[in-house]
Motif scaffolding. Sequence first.
Motif, PDB file in Angstrom:
ATOM      1  N   GLU A   6       0.848  -1.184   0.000  1.00 45.27           N
ATOM      2  CA  GLU A   6       0.000   0.000   0.000  1.00 45.27           C
ATOM      3  C   GLU A   6       0.884   1.234   0.000  1.00 45.27           C
ATOM      4  N   THR A   7       0.396   2.295  -0.644  1.00 37.84           N
ATOM      5  CA  THR A   7       1.076   3.582  -0.607  1.00 37.84           C
ATOM      6  C   THR A   7       0.067   4.638  -0.206  1.00 37.84           C
ATOM      7  N   TYR A   8       0.564   5.816   0.134  1.00 37.74           N
ATOM      8  CA  TYR A   8      -0.354   6.910   0.402  1.00 37.74           C
ATOM      9  C   TYR A   8      -1.269   7.087  -0.803  1.00 37.74           C
ATOM     10  N   PRO A   9      -2.582   7.314  -0.593  1.00 33.04           N
ATOM     11  CA  PRO A   9      -3.525   7.408  -1.705  1.00 33.04           C
ATOM     12  C   PRO A   9      -3.117   8.421  -2.763  1.00 33.04           C
ATOM     13  N   GLU A  10      -2.461   9.507  -2.363  1.00 33.61           N
ATOM     14  CA  GLU A  10      -2.125  10.545  -3.325  1.00 33.61           C
ATOM     15  C   GLU A  10      -0.892  10.203  -4.149  1.00 33.61           C
ATOM     16  N   ARG A  11      -0.242   9.087  -3.858  1.00 33.93           N
ATOM     17  CA  ARG A  11       0.958   8.712  -4.574  1.00 33.93           C
ATOM     18  C   ARG A  11       0.643   7.654  -5.604  1.00 33.93           C
ATOM     19  N   GLY A  12       1.301   7.705  -6.723  1.00 35.10           N
ATOM     20  CA  GLY A  12       1.084   6.735  -7.784  1.00 35.10           C
ATOM     21  C   GLY A  12       1.897   5.487  -7.551  1.00 35.10           C
ATOM     22  N   ALA A  13       1.453   4.368  -8.152  1.00 36.02           N
ATOM     23  CA  ALA A  13       2.161   3.108  -7.974  1.00 36.02           C
ATOM     24  C   ALA A  13       3.573   3.179  -8.545  1.00 36.02           C
ATOM     25  N   GLU A  14       3.777   4.063  -9.563  1.00 37.06           N
ATOM     26  CA  GLU A  14       5.088   4.149 -10.166  1.00 37.06           C
ATOM     27  C   GLU A  14       6.122   4.728  -9.205  1.00 37.06           C
ATOM     28  N   GLU A  15       5.666   5.334  -8.096  1.00 38.27           N
ATOM     29  CA  GLU A  15       6.583   5.938  -7.145  1.00 38.27           C
ATOM     30  C   GLU A  15       7.033   4.964  -6.059  1.00 38.27           C
ATOM     31  N   VAL A  16       6.551   3.733  -6.104  1.00 36.05           N
ATOM     32  CA  VAL A  16       6.966   2.759  -5.104  1.00 36.05           C
ATOM     33  C   VAL A  16       8.449   2.446  -5.303  1.00 36.05           C
ATOM     34  N   PRO A  17       9.280   2.675  -4.288  1.00 33.95           N
ATOM     35  CA  PRO A  17      10.720   2.456  -4.447  1.00 33.95           C
ATOM     36  C   PRO A  17      11.051   0.992  -4.727  1.00 33.95           C
ATOM     37  N   GLU A  39      -1.751 -15.179   5.004  1.00 32.26           N
ATOM     38  CA  GLU A  39      -2.269 -14.503   3.827  1.00 32.26           C
ATOM     39  C   GLU A  39      -2.155 -13.003   3.997  1.00 32.26           C
ATOM     40  N   GLU A  40      -2.403 -12.288   2.912  1.00 35.30           N
ATOM     41  CA  GLU A  40      -2.308 -10.839   2.966  1.00 35.30           C
ATOM     42  C   GLU A  40      -3.443 -10.239   3.782  1.00 35.30           C
ATOM     43  N   MET A  41      -3.225  -9.027   4.252  1.00 26.40           N
ATOM     44  CA  MET A  41      -4.257  -8.253   4.907  1.00 26.40           C
ATOM     45  C   MET A  41      -4.058  -6.798   4.506  1.00 26.40           C
ATOM     46  N   PRO A  42      -5.101  -5.978   4.579  1.00 25.77           N
ATOM     47  CA  PRO A  42      -4.931  -4.560   4.256  1.00 25.77           C
ATOM     48  C   PRO A  42      -3.895  -3.925   5.170  1.00 25.77           C
ATOM     49  N   ALA A  43      -2.993  -3.181   4.580  1.00 24.47           N
ATOM     50  CA  ALA A  43      -1.942  -2.528   5.362  1.00 24.47           C
ATOM     51  C   ALA A  43      -2.366  -1.103   5.709  1.00 24.47           C
ATOM     52  N   PRO A  44      -1.953  -0.598   6.872  1.00 22.85           N
ATOM     53  CA  PRO A  44      -2.283   0.781   7.234  1.00 22.85           C
ATOM     54  C   PRO A  44      -1.649   1.755   6.246  1.00 22.85           C
ATOM     55  N   GLN A  45      -2.359   2.825   5.917  1.00 24.20           N
ATOM     56  CA  GLN A  45      -1.881   3.746   4.884  1.00 24.20           C
ATOM     57  C   GLN A  45      -1.418   5.089   5.433  1.00 24.20           C
ATOM     58  N   ILE A  47       0.536   5.470   8.430  1.00 22.06           N
ATOM     59  CA  ILE A  47       1.684   5.416   9.333  1.00 22.06           C
ATOM     60  C   ILE A  47       2.975   5.727   8.599  1.00 22.06           C
ATOM     61  N   ALA A  48       3.070   5.259   7.354  1.00 23.31           N
ATOM     62  CA  ALA A  48       4.281   5.437   6.557  1.00 23.31           C
ATOM     63  C   ALA A  48       3.876   5.548   5.094  1.00 23.31           C
ATOM     64  N   PRO A  49       4.730   6.112   4.247  1.00 22.08           N
ATOM     65  CA  PRO A  49       4.395   6.241   2.823  1.00 22.08           C
ATOM     66  C   PRO A  49       4.107   4.907   2.139  1.00 22.08           C
ATOM     67  N   HIS A  50       4.765   3.838   2.573  1.00 20.97           N
ATOM     68  CA  HIS A  50       4.581   2.530   1.949  1.00 20.97           C
ATOM     69  C   HIS A  50       4.453   1.471   3.037  1.00 20.97           C
ATOM     70  N   SER A  51       3.574   0.499   2.818  1.00 20.34           N
ATOM     71  CA  SER A  51       3.386  -0.548   3.818  1.00 20.34           C
ATOM     72  C   SER A  51       2.864  -1.815   3.173  1.00 20.34           C
ATOM     73  N   SER A  52       3.125  -2.935   3.831  1.00 19.87           N
ATOM     74  CA  SER A  52       2.641  -4.242   3.391  1.00 19.87           C
ATOM     75  C   SER A  52       2.381  -5.069   4.642  1.00 19.87           C
ATOM     76  N   ALA A  53       1.392  -5.961   4.592  1.00 21.09           N
ATOM     77  CA  ALA A  53       1.016  -6.669   5.814  1.00 21.09           C
ATOM     78  C   ALA A  53       0.582  -8.100   5.544  1.00 21.09           C
ATOM     79  N   LEU A  54       0.827  -8.941   6.527  1.00 20.92           N
ATOM     80  CA  LEU A  54       0.407 -10.337   6.511  1.00 20.92           C
ATOM     81  C   LEU A  54      -0.338 -10.650   7.797  1.00 20.92           C
TER      82      LEU A  54
END
Length: 209
Positions: A6-17, A39-45, A47-54
């Motif tokens: 997940e990234t901040y909503p205002e950021r595009g996927a192309e900006e994922v480092p 399995e995956e779960m929704p990550a908080p958006q 707390i940080a610019p980018h996140s991933s969760a299990l």
Amino acid sequence: MVVHSETYPERGAEEVPAEFREAVRAMAAAVLRPEIFCEEMPAPQRIAPHSSALTADVTVDDLELGTGRIILLHDPAGNDAWDGTFRCVAYARAEIDPELITDPLLGEVGWSWLTEALGAHGAAFTAASGTVTRVASESFGQMSDDEGTAQIEIRASWTPVAADGDGALDITPHVEAWGELLCTAAGLPPLPPGVTAIPSRRGQRGVGV
């Protein structure tokens, strides 16, 4: 297992480092014990610019013994509180013997399950913090015949670092250490030396970033 980021909503996927994309792939590459369904779960958006969760459950003979989650946060600009650009946030909960709830060493033991798991998997880290909470329930009235229950909850966060200090960061051992924490808290015996966990097919479904 499937892992989305997940990234901040205002950021595009192309900006994922690229380094975050690689870290997410490393999360999916973690080998967990067959008792763990992950399995995956929704990550908080926020707390940080980018996140991933299990999220994961520990199940033996159709009986759920424990549950937990792990979230990977990434801020390319760095975070003074983290002392780095990545942060792992983990949670584990499991049923325990009600008689253990009054053990004054339970908190220290619960915390050692995490630190020892990180060490055993070669997951280098710094700036660790967290809490260990014990929860007991008693039944009264028409439920007085029900046995009391007790749980232990471990909440922790730490900053993953490269194992050799200068190489690339590998998130895989951090996820595997979290999996071991879940199993230890749930009361599963450790695997014998030299035995490698064979992951459950249920938790291995490919990779998505």
